[in-house]
Design a protein around this motif. Structure first.
Motif, PDB file in Angstrom:
ATOM      1  N   THR A   6       0.817  -1.205   0.000  1.00 11.41           N
ATOM      2  CA  THR A   6       0.000   0.000   0.000  1.00 11.41           C
ATOM      3  C   THR A   6       0.855   1.260   0.000  1.00 11.41           C
ATOM      4  OG1 THR A   6      -0.098  -0.074   2.414  1.00 11.41           O
ATOM      5  CG2 THR A   6      -1.884  -1.137   1.214  1.00 11.41           C
ATOM      6  N   HIS A   7       0.219   2.357  -0.372  1.00 15.02           N
ATOM      7  CA  HIS A   7       0.827   3.691  -0.321  1.00 15.02           C
ATOM      8  C   HIS A   7       2.008   3.865  -1.265  1.00 15.02           C
ATOM      9  CE1 HIS A   7      -1.829   4.250   3.026  1.00 15.02           C
ATOM     10  NE2 HIS A   7      -1.218   3.365   3.766  1.00 15.02           N
ATOM     11  N   ILE A   8       2.116   3.064  -2.294  1.00 18.64           N
ATOM     12  CA  ILE A   8       3.121   3.279  -3.321  1.00 18.64           C
ATOM     13  C   ILE A   8       2.595   4.377  -4.248  1.00 18.64           C
ATOM     14  CG2 ILE A   8       4.381   2.239  -5.238  1.00 18.64           C
ATOM     15  CD1 ILE A   8       5.190   1.234  -2.441  1.00 18.64           C
ATOM     16  N   THR A   9       3.426   5.344  -4.558  1.00 22.69           N
ATOM     17  CA  THR A   9       2.964   6.483  -5.347  1.00 22.69           C
ATOM     18  C   THR A   9       2.925   6.163  -6.836  1.00 22.69           C
ATOM     19  OG1 THR A   9       5.180   7.402  -5.695  1.00 22.69           O
ATOM     20  CG2 THR A   9       4.062   7.991  -3.638  1.00 22.69           C
ATOM     21  N   GLU A  10       2.212   6.996  -7.571  1.00 24.92           N
ATOM     22  CA  GLU A  10       2.174   6.840  -9.022  1.00 24.92           C
ATOM     23  C   GLU A  10       3.561   7.028  -9.618  1.00 24.92           C
ATOM     24  OE1 GLU A  10      -0.742   8.922 -11.226  1.00 24.92           O
ATOM     25  OE2 GLU A  10      -2.411   8.312  -9.955  1.00 24.92           O
ATOM     26  N   LYS A  11       4.336   7.919  -9.007  1.00 24.98           N
ATOM     27  CA  LYS A  11       5.701   8.134  -9.490  1.00 24.98           C
ATOM     28  C   LYS A  11       6.546   6.880  -9.309  1.00 24.98           C
ATOM     29  CE  LYS A  11       9.585  11.359  -9.247  1.00 24.98           C
ATOM     30  NZ  LYS A  11      10.133  12.580  -8.591  1.00 24.98           N
ATOM     31  N   ASP A  12       6.356   6.175  -8.178  1.00 27.91           N
ATOM     32  CA  ASP A  12       7.064   4.904  -7.954  1.00 27.91           C
ATOM     33  C   ASP A  12       6.736   3.917  -9.073  1.00 27.91           C
ATOM     34  OD1 ASP A  12       8.255   5.661  -5.531  1.00 27.91           O
ATOM     35  OD2 ASP A  12       6.543   4.985  -4.355  1.00 27.91           O
ATOM     36  N   ILE A  13       5.460   3.811  -9.389  1.00 28.64           N
ATOM     37  CA  ILE A  13       5.016   2.878 -10.428  1.00 28.64           C
ATOM     38  C   ILE A  13       5.634   3.240 -11.778  1.00 28.64           C
ATOM     39  CG2 ILE A  13       2.998   2.161 -11.782  1.00 28.64           C
ATOM     40  CD1 ILE A  13       1.401   2.223  -9.165  1.00 28.64           C
ATOM     41  N   GLU A  14       5.656   4.524 -12.083  1.00 30.38           N
ATOM     42  CA  GLU A  14       6.232   4.967 -13.349  1.00 30.38           C
ATOM     43  C   GLU A  14       7.727   4.674 -13.416  1.00 30.38           C
ATOM     44  OE1 GLU A  14       5.198   9.060 -13.592  1.00 30.38           O
ATOM     45  OE2 GLU A  14       3.051   8.659 -13.884  1.00 30.38           O
ATOM     46  N   ILE A  15       8.435   4.871 -12.299  1.00 27.96           N
ATOM     47  CA  ILE A  15       9.876   4.604 -12.260  1.00 27.96           C
ATOM     48  C   ILE A  15      10.154   3.121 -12.457  1.00 27.96           C
ATOM     49  CG2 ILE A  15      11.896   4.548 -10.739  1.00 27.96           C
ATOM     50  CD1 ILE A  15      10.885   7.205  -9.565  1.00 27.96           C
ATOM     51  N   LEU A  16       9.404   2.268 -11.757  1.00 28.99           N
ATOM     52  CA  LEU A  16       9.597   0.828 -11.902  1.00 28.99           C
ATOM     53  C   LEU A  16       9.327   0.388 -13.334  1.00 28.99           C
ATOM     54  CD1 LEU A  16       7.881  -0.438  -8.612  1.00 28.99           C
ATOM     55  CD2 LEU A  16      10.337  -0.344  -9.088  1.00 28.99           C
ATOM     56  N   ALA A  17       8.280   0.928 -13.933  1.00 28.70           N
ATOM     57  CA  ALA A  17       7.949   0.582 -15.323  1.00 28.70           C
ATOM     58  C   ALA A  17       9.031   1.061 -16.279  1.00 28.70           C
ATOM     59  CB  ALA A  17       6.598   1.200 -15.699  1.00 28.70           C
ATOM     60  N   GLN A  18       9.563   2.238 -16.034  1.00 23.48           N
ATOM     61  CA  GLN A  18      10.626   2.776 -16.890  1.00 23.48           C
ATOM     62  C   GLN A  18      11.879   1.906 -16.815  1.00 23.48           C
ATOM     63  OE1 GLN A  18      10.770   5.374 -19.036  1.00 23.48           O
ATOM     64  NE2 GLN A  18       8.606   5.851 -18.743  1.00 23.48           N
ATOM     65  N   LYS A  19      12.161   1.380 -15.640  1.00 24.82           N
ATOM     66  CA  LYS A  19      13.370   0.565 -15.460  1.00 24.82           C
ATOM     67  C   LYS A  19      13.222  -0.833 -16.053  1.00 24.82           C
ATOM     68  CE  LYS A  19      15.827   3.653 -13.509  1.00 24.82           C
ATOM     69  NZ  LYS A  19      17.034   4.154 -14.202  1.00 24.82           N
ATOM     70  N   LEU A  20      11.994  -1.334 -16.124  1.00 28.10           N
ATOM     71  CA  LEU A  20      11.784  -2.708 -16.584  1.00 28.10           C
ATOM     72  C   LEU A  20      11.321  -2.807 -18.035  1.00 28.10           C
ATOM     73  CD1 LEU A  20      10.094  -4.353 -13.466  1.00 28.10           C
ATOM     74  CD2 LEU A  20      12.413  -4.709 -14.295  1.00 28.10           C
TER      75      LEU A  20
END
Length: 230
Positions: A6-20
């Motif tokens: 929980t509480h993972i930000t949209e920016k976190d999600i975008e960063i993880l997607a960008q890295k993978l």
């Protein structure tokens, strides 16, 4: 047990997607997937590219403190066979709660200032507490506080300056306080009975994991040796 992070930000999600993601299409698909199913983030944290990004980046990385602590907890607890999402989430919240400047007040030498909490004050308050809810809250706080102190201020406790209590005191207090907190109906009502009981039994192992996190990733200065007394 809910494995959802929980509480993972949209920016976190975008960063993880960008890295993978290998291309823009994959990145967009990953962003959509992680927003719809945030529990998948736990699986993504196993990827070597994410590990290198979080642990080996030469400059501060733009992920949230929540995700950073989530990753460190997962890494250190996993080494001890404690890769349990409920436990990892609890430890993440504990770190988020206490690693704020106002919550660190008990560890600083603040001259004549005496409006910060001390363990001795908490124990005295507990002796005077009659209400079930307040007693539960105090047991919960003392347990968390003991684990935090043992985990992140191990060296300070081991010095036992000015005759202050040693590690055995805080471990015993933490284990007992978690066990007592688990016995209250409020713990069952808030779905905390299981994690409290587990932390009471596995206090030392979780403390060792926090010791590792502190030694490798956190650095404190100007810290008072013991939160028991000023």
């Amino acid at each position: 047990m809910n494995p959802k992070i929980t509480h993972i930000t949209e920016k976190d999600i975008e960063i993880l997607a960008q890295k993978l993601g290998k291309n823009q299409k994959e990145k967009i698909a990953l962003i959509h997937l992680l927003k719809q199913e945030p529990e998948k983030i736990d699986q993504i944290l196993d990827f070597e590219s994410i590990k290198r990004y979080i642990l080996e980046a030469p400059s501060p990385i733009p992920i949230s403190a929540q995700l950073y602590f989530q990753y460190l907890g997962r890494l250190a607890l996993g080494k001890r066979g404690l890769k349990n999402q409920e436990l990892i989430s609890y430890i993440t919240k504990l770190l988020m709660r206490f690693l704020k400047m106002d919550s660190l007040a008990p560890f600083y030498r603040l001259g004549s200032r005496r409006n910060f909490v001390r363990m001795s004050d908490l124990l005295l308050s507990l002796e005077k507490t009659a209400g079930s809810m307040q007693a539960y809250r105090l047991h919960h706080f003392i347990a968390d506080y003991s684990l935090f102190v043992c985990g992140l201020f191990k060296e300070n406790i081991e010095r036992c300056w000015n005759g202050s209590p040693g590690m055995e005191f805080y471990e015993s207090l933490g284990m007992r306080s978690y066990a007592l907190a688990a016995s209250y109906p409020e713990a069952q009502k808030n779905s905390l009975q299981g994690i409290f009981s587990f932390l009471s039994a596995a206090f030392k192992e979780v403390r060792f994991a926090l010791n590792e996190i502190q030694e490798q990733f956190f650095h404190f200065s100007d810290i008072s040796p013991s939160p028991y007394d000023s």
